[in-house]
Enzyme design. Structure first.
Site, PDB file in Angstrom:
ATOM      1  N   HIS A  52       0.805  -1.228   0.000  1.00 29.25           N
ATOM      2  CA  HIS A  52       0.000   0.000   0.000  1.00 29.25           C
ATOM      3  C   HIS A  52       0.839   1.280   0.000  1.00 29.25           C
ATOM      4  CE1 HIS A  52      -3.523  -2.536   1.789  1.00 29.25           C
ATOM      5  NE2 HIS A  52      -3.358  -2.715   0.508  1.00 29.25           N
ATOM      6  N   CYS A  62       5.132  13.107  -7.213  1.00 27.00           N
ATOM      7  CA  CYS A  62       4.736  14.298  -7.970  1.00 27.00           C
ATOM      8  C   CYS A  62       3.540  13.944  -8.852  1.00 27.00           C
ATOM      9  CB  CYS A  62       5.913  14.781  -8.820  1.00 27.00           C
ATOM     10  SG  CYS A  62       5.443  16.108  -9.933  1.00 27.00           S
TER      11      CYS A  62
HETATM   12  P1  OAD Z   1      -7.003  -3.609  10.445  1.00 26.96           P
HETATM   13  O1  OAD Z   1      -7.056  -2.439  11.361  1.00 26.96           O
HETATM   14  O2  OAD Z   1      -8.164  -3.863   9.568  1.00 26.96           O
HETATM   15  O3  OAD Z   1      -6.770  -4.935  11.294  1.00 26.96           O
HETATM   16  C1  OAD Z   1      -5.777  -4.996  12.294  1.00 26.96           C
HETATM   17  C2  OAD Z   1      -5.778  -6.406  12.849  1.00 26.96           C
HETATM   18  O4  OAD Z   1      -4.738  -6.527  13.792  1.00 26.96           O
HETATM   19  C3  OAD Z   1      -7.084  -6.816  13.548  1.00 26.96           C
HETATM   20  O5  OAD Z   1      -7.528  -8.058  13.044  1.00 26.96           O
HETATM   21  C4  OAD Z   1      -6.664  -6.911  15.020  1.00 26.96           C
HETATM   22  O6  OAD Z   1      -7.389  -7.932  15.701  1.00 26.96           O
HETATM   23  C5  OAD Z   1      -5.197  -7.263  14.905  1.00 26.96           C
HETATM   24  N1  OAD Z   1      -4.344  -6.870  16.034  1.00 26.96           N
HETATM   25  C6  OAD Z   1      -4.421  -5.751  16.798  1.00 26.96           C
HETATM   26  N2  OAD Z   1      -3.410  -5.714  17.696  1.00 26.96           N
HETATM   27  C7  OAD Z   1      -2.672  -6.835  17.490  1.00 26.96           C
HETATM   28  C8  OAD Z   1      -1.490  -7.367  18.093  1.00 26.96           C
HETATM   29  N3  OAD Z   1      -0.870  -6.737  19.099  1.00 26.96           N
HETATM   30  N4  OAD Z   1      -1.008  -8.535  17.628  1.00 26.96           N
HETATM   31  C9  OAD Z   1      -1.645  -9.198  16.619  1.00 26.96           C
HETATM   32  N5  OAD Z   1      -2.755  -8.744  16.016  1.00 26.96           N
HETATM   33  C10 OAD Z   1      -3.264  -7.575  16.435  1.00 26.96           C
HETATM   34  O7  OAD Z   1      -5.645  -3.460   9.598  1.00 26.96           O
HETATM   35  P2  OAD Z   1      -5.238  -4.155   8.236  1.00 26.96           P
HETATM   36  O8  OAD Z   1      -5.761  -5.530   8.115  1.00 26.96           O
HETATM   37  O9  OAD Z   1      -3.780  -3.950   8.087  1.00 26.96           O
HETATM   38  O10 OAD Z   1      -5.209   0.297   3.648  1.00 26.96           O
HETATM   39  O11 OAD Z   1      -5.983  -3.226   7.188  1.00 26.96           O
HETATM   40  C11 OAD Z   1      -5.774  -3.412   5.822  1.00 26.96           C
HETATM   41  C12 OAD Z   1      -5.797  -2.099   5.097  1.00 26.96           C
HETATM   42  O12 OAD Z   1      -7.014  -1.418   5.398  1.00 26.96           O
HETATM   43  C13 OAD Z   1      -4.722  -1.129   5.513  1.00 26.96           C
HETATM   44  O13 OAD Z   1      -3.461  -1.363   4.866  1.00 26.96           O
HETATM   45  C14 OAD Z   1      -5.292   0.191   5.094  1.00 26.96           C
HETATM   46  C15 OAD Z   1      -6.724   0.009   5.562  1.00 26.96           C
HETATM   47  O14 OAD Z   1      -7.670   0.741   4.904  1.00 26.96           O
HETATM   48  C16 OAD Z   1      -4.861   1.459   3.091  1.00 26.96           C
HETATM   49  O15 OAD Z   1      -4.654   2.455   3.724  1.00 26.96           O
HETATM   50  C17 OAD Z   1      -4.765   1.395   1.612  1.00 26.96           C
END
Ligand code: OAD
Length: 241
Positions: A118, A126
């Site tokens: 991402h 730019c």
């Molecule tokens: P999310 O915020 O959707 O999910 C985070 C995950 O981490 C959840 O399933 C939590 O349960 C888990 N979690 C939290 N703390 C933790 C810990 N200490 N150890 C292990 N797990 C833990 O984030 P992403 O899946 O990364 O995209 O989201 C995907 C994308 O959605 C991001 O890259 C972003 C967002 O919109 C863009 O910005 C393009």
């Protein structure tokens, strides 16, 4: 955590290891996640801040949000989970890290071979020339920032409604198809195409291990779903090896 003997055996025989991370790996460093309690998308509307339309309508507002996030992330340090993943890169000769995170903490921990699906919050692009450059200034001295050519700069981040760069996603597919083990850490596994990578790995007979503080749509598909904090479980796995 009880590591199964099959997990240990899978590691001992693995030649190609792929790790896929999401916001949860950085949560213990203090970076807000997106979903769940305190998540960024609970308090902000993605369509106002993380889309090409939002940027076209109000680049200053979008940049103010990214400037705030850059200031939050700047002083933060990699945690024990990041550190184990960095050591995995040295330990396994064929290792790929795929991250959805834009915070740069894997690099700070020492990972070099990385697919940033991402983009990266510390890079700007730019709008006219498409040139990508590092920019570590936080807070920014001028919002929105401009390129030396006079055109607006945007965050080098994939927004909602945008496609991932072709080479980036192809590399991620390859690392998912070819790995013997995939470790999926701290992702809610709902955003595509990242969410399909562990499924591809399973279809190609990889041993898929999920590490998350809660169950996700991937939990029933993974060979093992380990519930707990990445900063606790990853060091336990490392001790097994
Ligand atoms: P999310 O915020 O959707 O999910 C985070 C995950 O981490 C959840 O399933 C939590 O349960 C888990 N979690 C939290 N703390 C933790 C810990 N200490 N150890 C292990 N797990 C833990 O984030 P992403 O899946 O990364 O995209 O989201 C995907 C994308 O959605 C991001 O890259 C972003 C967002 O919109 C863009 O910005 C393009």
């Amino acid at each position: 955590m009880n590591c199964s003997s099959s997990l240990k055996n899978a590691f001992l025989s693995a030649k190609k290891v792929t790790v896929l991370t999401g916001a949860g790996i950085s949560a213990e460093s203090g970076v807000p996640t997106f979903r769940g309690e305190g998540g960024l998308w609970r308090n902000f509307r993605a369509e106002d801040l993380a889309t090409p339309d939002a940027f076209e309508k109000d680049p200053k507002l979008v940049w103010e949000w990214y400037d705030w996030r850059r200031q939050v992330i700047k002083p933060l340090k990699p945690n024990r989970g990041h550190e184990v993943i960095a050591r995995f890169e040295d330990r396994f000769s064929d290792f790929t890290l795929i991250t959805q995170n834009i915070d740069g903490l894997h690099k700070k921990a020492g990972n070099e071979k990385m697919i940033e699906l991402h983009g990266n919050i510390w890079k700007v692009r730019c709008l006219k020339e498409g040139k990508v450059e590092d920019n570590l200034e936080a807070p920014l001295s001028l919002i929105p920032p401009y390129c030396t050519c006079g055109s607006l700069l945007r965050p080098h981040i994939v927004w909602f409604g945008e496609s991932l760069p072709y080479d980036t996603i192809q590399q991620a597919y390859r690392a998912s198809e070819e790995c013997d083990i995939m470790i999926v850490v701290g992702t809610s596994a709902v955003v595509q195409p990242a969410a399909s990578l562990p499924i591809i790995a399973r279809q190609h007979d990889a041993y898929v291990i999920e590490i998350n503080t809660e169950e996700t749509p991937l939990s029933g598909i993974a060979n093992e779903s380990l519930i707990g904090k990445a900063g606790d479980i990853l060091p336990e796995i490392e001790r097994l090896l």
